[in-house]
Design a protein around this motif. Structure first.
Motif, short mmCIF file in Angstrom:
data_model
loop_
_atom_site.label_atom_id
_atom_site.label_comp_id
_atom_site.label_asym_id
_atom_site.label_seq_id
_atom_site.Cartn_x
_atom_site.Cartn_y
_atom_site.Cartn_z
N THR A 116 0.84 -1.19 0.00
CA THR A 116 0.00 0.00 0.00
C THR A 116 0.88 1.24 0.00
OG1 THR A 116 -1.78 1.20 1.15
CG2 THR A 116 -0.17 0.05 2.53
N ASN A 117 0.29 2.35 -0.37
CA ASN A 117 1.01 3.62 -0.27
C ASN A 117 0.42 4.51 0.83
OD1 ASN A 117 -1.38 4.12 -1.66
ND2 ASN A 117 -0.49 5.65 -3.00
N ARG A 118 -0.38 3.93 1.69
CA ARG A 118 -1.01 4.67 2.79
C ARG A 118 0.04 5.10 3.81
NH1 ARG A 118 -6.29 2.23 5.51
NH2 ARG A 118 -7.16 3.20 3.66
N LYS A 119 -0.06 6.35 4.27
CA LYS A 119 0.84 6.84 5.31
C LYS A 119 0.61 6.04 6.60
CE LYS A 119 1.02 11.62 3.72
NZ LYS A 119 0.71 13.01 4.04
N ASN A 120 1.69 5.81 7.33
CA ASN A 120 1.63 5.12 8.62
C ASN A 120 0.93 3.77 8.53
OD1 ASN A 120 2.85 7.41 9.87
ND2 ASN A 120 0.84 8.40 9.90
N LYS A 124 3.65 -1.60 6.51
CA LYS A 124 5.07 -1.29 6.58
C LYS A 124 5.66 -1.84 7.88
CE LYS A 124 8.67 1.98 5.81
NZ LYS A 124 9.04 3.30 5.37
N ARG A 153 5.03 3.69 -1.24
CA ARG A 153 5.00 5.14 -1.05
C ARG A 153 6.12 5.81 -1.85
NH1 ARG A 153 4.82 7.59 4.35
NH2 ARG A 153 4.13 9.33 3.11
N GLU A 154 7.10 5.03 -2.31
CA GLU A 154 8.20 5.56 -3.12
C GLU A 154 7.76 5.82 -4.57
OE1 GLU A 154 11.73 3.06 -2.86
OE2 GLU A 154 11.19 2.53 -0.81
N ASN A 197 3.72 10.06 -7.71
CA ASN A 197 2.28 10.26 -7.60
C ASN A 197 1.55 10.05 -8.92
OD1 ASN A 197 2.42 10.84 -4.88
ND2 ASN A 197 2.63 13.04 -5.20
N ASP A 221 8.81 0.03 -0.66
CA ASP A 221 7.62 0.68 -0.13
C ASP A 221 6.92 1.39 -1.29
OD1 ASP A 221 5.74 2.23 1.23
OD2 ASP A 221 7.14 2.78 2.83
#
Length: 174
Positions: free
Chosen positions: A8-12, A16, A39-40, A43, A37
């Motif tokens: 996932t790319n969800r914060k916190n 992870k 999130r890397e 966008n 991750d």
């Protein structure tokens, strides 16, 4: 080197935290691993790196190359709306077909807030990986009610930790 993908790319994201725990387990077992991750991801990668734009997004290309060099993978997969996150599907769709995953091996771990542990998500993802020619380890831990089994951002359920250790050992020998 085993590549551990945070699905996932969800914060916190709890994903992870579980990925980092899995990496610690692999290290204890003497296996090298790398965390990837989502999130890397850039966008705009679904518009600048997929389909007719394949190969044109340098940031995505770097992640793609890190995946291509792997032979074994662990996907930490949160359950979103009865399946896995769309960001993970888009990431997979951007990989070179079929060579990125063909004849490689992976393990999958499901995470959910509910009682299913992400079982349906793992089933959907397994079908995709089979289509791509990847061999999926049959042992698929499903970590249900994940928030209730964590404290201070650490997994506290010994049974869940043992499931991850068992799977990691199987993946190393897979």
């Amino acid at each position: 080197m085993i590549k551990i993908i945070v699905g996932t790319n969800r914060k916190n994201a709890v994903s992870k935290t579980i990925a980092q725990l899995y990496q610690d387990i692999l290290t204890e077992m003497g296996a090298q691993s790398e965390l990837i991750d989502l999130r890397e991801l850039p966008n705009d990668f679904v518009f600048t790196a997929l389909y007719e734009n394949n190969g044109q997004n340098e940031v995505y290309n770097e992640l793609h190359d890190r995946i291509k060099t792997g032979n074994k993978f662990v996907f930490i997969v949160p359950e979103y709306n009865g399946s896995f996150p769309g960001i993970l599907k888009s990431f997979i769709d951007g990989m070179t077909y079929p060579n990125t995953f063909r004849n490689k091996k992976c393990a999958v771990v499901g995470i959910s807030s509910g009682i299913g542990g992400g079982g349906i998500a793992l089933s959907h993802l397994t079908d995709i990986f089979h289509y791509l020619g990847m061999h999926v380890l049959a042992n698929k831990p499903k970590l249900a009610k994940i928030e209730e089994n964590m404290s201070n951002n650490l997994l506290t359920n010994k049974f869940y930790i043992d499931l991850l250790k068992t799977q990691a050992e199987m993946l190393i020998n897979f």
